[in-house]
Design a protein around this motif. Structure first.
Motif, PDB file in Angstrom:
ATOM      1  N   THR A   1       9.621   8.066  20.050  1.00  0.00           N
ATOM      2  CA  THR A   1      11.030   7.782  20.138  1.00  0.00           C
ATOM      3  C   THR A   1      11.769   8.229  19.182  1.00  0.00           C
ATOM      4  O   THR A   1      13.092   8.033  19.194  1.00  0.00           O
ATOM      5  N   GLN A   2      11.351   9.062  18.135  1.00  0.00           N
ATOM      6  CA  GLN A   2      11.926   9.884  17.334  1.00  0.00           C
ATOM      7  C   GLN A   2      12.622  11.128  17.686  1.00  0.00           C
ATOM      8  O   GLN A   2      11.995  11.756  18.420  1.00  0.00           O
ATOM      9  N   GLU A   3      13.742  11.684  17.456  1.00  0.00           N
ATOM     10  CA  GLU A   3      14.550  12.562  17.592  1.00  0.00           C
ATOM     11  C   GLU A   3      13.640  14.002  17.391  1.00  0.00           C
ATOM     12  O   GLU A   3      13.422  14.722  18.189  1.00  0.00           O
ATOM     13  N   GLN A   4      13.034  14.062  16.318  1.00  0.00           N
ATOM     14  CA  GLN A   4      12.289  15.099  15.634  1.00  0.00           C
ATOM     15  C   GLN A   4      10.843  14.486  15.129  1.00  0.00           C
ATOM     16  O   GLN A   4      11.149  13.569  14.319  1.00  0.00           O
ATOM     17  N   ALA A   5       9.849  14.754  15.833  1.00  0.00           N
ATOM     18  CA  ALA A   5       8.373  14.078  15.032  1.00  0.00           C
ATOM     19  C   ALA A   5       7.475  15.135  14.742  1.00  0.00           C
ATOM     20  O   ALA A   5       7.342  16.128  15.529  1.00  0.00           O
ATOM     21  N   TYR A   6       6.408  14.677  13.960  1.00  0.00           N
ATOM     22  CA  TYR A   6       5.651  15.650  13.625  1.00  0.00           C
ATOM     23  C   TYR A   6       4.030  14.787  13.572  1.00  0.00           C
ATOM     24  O   TYR A   6       4.136  14.100  12.955  1.00  0.00           O
ATOM     25  N   ILE A   7       3.167  15.502  14.219  1.00  0.00           N
ATOM     26  CA  ILE A   7       1.759  15.144  13.691  1.00  0.00           C
ATOM     27  C   ILE A   7       1.127  16.195  13.148  1.00  0.00           C
ATOM     28  O   ILE A   7       0.860  17.562  13.819  1.00  0.00           O
ATOM     29  N   ILE A   8       0.662  16.318  11.911  1.00  0.00           N
ATOM     30  CA  ILE A   8       0.090  17.468  11.235  1.00  0.00           C
ATOM     31  C   ILE A   8      -1.485  17.138  10.760  1.00  0.00           C
ATOM     32  O   ILE A   8      -1.853  15.879  10.213  1.00  0.00           O
ATOM     33  N   ASN A   9      -2.257  17.955  11.456  1.00  0.00           N
ATOM     34  CA  ASN A   9      -3.504  17.773  11.017  1.00  0.00           C
ATOM     35  C   ASN A   9      -4.092  18.747  10.426  1.00  0.00           C
ATOM     36  O   ASN A   9      -4.132  20.027  10.076  1.00  0.00           O
ATOM     37  N   ASN A  10      -4.867  18.150   9.254  1.00  0.00           N
ATOM     38  CA  ASN A  10      -5.379  19.139   8.132  1.00  0.00           C
ATOM     39  C   ASN A  10      -6.901  19.608   8.513  1.00  0.00           C
ATOM     40  O   ASN A  10      -7.788  18.769   8.455  1.00  0.00           O
ATOM     41  N   SER A  11      -7.015  20.638   9.017  1.00  0.00           N
ATOM     42  CA  SER A  11      -8.570  21.171   9.403  1.00  0.00           C
ATOM     43  C   SER A  11      -9.098  21.902   8.220  1.00  0.00           C
ATOM     44  O   SER A  11      -9.035  21.427   6.973  1.00  0.00           O
ATOM     45  N   SER A  12      -9.534  23.119   8.399  1.00  0.00           N
ATOM     46  CA  SER A  12     -10.211  23.761   7.470  1.00  0.00           C
ATOM     47  C   SER A  12     -10.491  25.365   8.030  1.00  0.00           C
ATOM     48  O   SER A  12     -10.518  25.378   9.139  1.00  0.00           O
ATOM     49  N   ILE A  13     -10.330  26.462   7.170  1.00  0.00           N
ATOM     50  CA  ILE A  13     -10.433  27.528   7.768  1.00  0.00           C
ATOM     51  C   ILE A  13     -12.191  27.561   8.224  1.00  0.00           C
ATOM     52  O   ILE A  13     -12.615  28.468   9.149  1.00  0.00           O
ATOM     53  N   LEU A  14     -13.158  26.647   7.583  1.00  0.00           N
ATOM     54  CA  LEU A  14     -14.380  26.457   8.080  1.00  0.00           C
ATOM     55  C   LEU A  14     -14.385  25.928   9.667  1.00  0.00           C
ATOM     56  O   LEU A  14     -15.473  25.999  10.184  1.00  0.00           O
ATOM     57  N   ALA A  15     -13.286  25.843  10.315  1.00  0.00           N
ATOM     58  CA  ALA A  15     -13.202  25.496  11.560  1.00  0.00           C
ATOM     59  C   ALA A  15     -13.557  26.659  12.285  1.00  0.00           C
ATOM     60  O   ALA A  15     -13.931  26.701  13.721  1.00  0.00           O
TER      61      ALA A  15
END
Length: 254
Positions: free
Chosen positions: A128-142
């Motif tokens: 519902t937001q004009e600009q929205a973000y989901i930020i996922n912190n993975s790892s270089i070990l991925a």
């Protein structure tokens, strides 16, 4: 990513990368809400950063996640970003019969199901937001698994995969999915040691923030960008060399 004027919820915001990102976003002019399991640490961080808010949350508890999401959306209707940062990194050795089931199940619940549940709890609001973000912190070990943290590395590979699917399914919405893949950063996730192989936290935050301010969907520091391109039919060479180097020069632990 727009780096100011956001309302951001950050899990695992009481120490290490989570706290440093929370403070950096706070300083950049965002409303930041952090979460964690220990109230004393939450109070310590928010007292040091007037205007920052906190909620107590165990990301392994689905009922708590649902309740916290409902509360935050009510109190912060302009909330437009979540940063899935909470994680734990116990050692495990898949070459041995020893298996601490309770600990490793907790890690999977924290590192993988936590971000999935947090995302699900907020995603309809974020749309519902004009600009929205989901930020996922993975790892270089991925992309370059550490053998003695085999299951941890696997959870981070799963977060990368999950982010790819999440990004595709949200492509026609206002929600942008960003993945941060840190290298070994000198925090207390394993053991804050000053080891020269670990990137100083302040340097990591500076470079990460600079790259978040662009239109990147994957954010990693320059020193490990080549590792992102390693997976493929010949990936074993680098994986084996990396793990052999760790055996010969062990990561310090308590």
């Amino acid at each position: 990513m727009n780096m100011s004027g956001n309302t951001i919820f950050i899990t695992g915001g009481t120490s290490g990368i989570g706290r440093a990102l929370a403070e950096k976003f706070h300083q950049a002019g965002n409303q930041v809400i952090i979460s964690g399991r220990r109230k004393a640490l939450l109070e310590e961080v928010t007292a040091a950063n007037p205007g920052m808010d906190y909620v107590e949350l165990d990301v392994t508890d689905p009922a708590q996640i649902t309740a916290v999401a409902k509360d935050l959306i009510t109190r912060y209707p302009n909330l437009n970003a979540i940063l899935n940062n909470a994680g734990i990194m116990p050692f495990d050795d898949p070459s041995k019969g020893e298996f601490d089931d309770d600990l490793l199940v907790t890690m999977v619940n924290t590192n993988l199901l936590g971000p999935a549940r947090i995302s699900a709890a907020f995603v309809e609001h974020l749309k519902t937001q004009e600009q929205a973000y989901i930020i996922n912190n993975s790892s270089i070990l991925a992309f370059l698994p550490l053998a003695h943290n085999a299951l941890y590395s696997a959870t981070k590979a799963a977060i990368h995969s999950y982010s790819l699917s999440q990004r595709f399914l949200l492509k026609d919405t206002s929600v942008k999915v960003i993945e941060i893949s840190p290298p070994w950063v000198d925090t207390d996730l394993i053991y804050k040691s000053g080891d020269p192989r670990a990137m100083p936290l302040d340097a990591f935050i500076k470079e990460t923030f600079e790259k978040l301010a662009t239109d990147r969907i994957e954010v990693m520091v320059e020193s490990v960008e080549a590792i992102r391109d390693n997976p493929g039919s010949n990936e074993h060479t680098l994986v084996n060399l990396f793990n052999q180097s760790v055996i010969e020069n062990p990561i310090p632990v308590h």
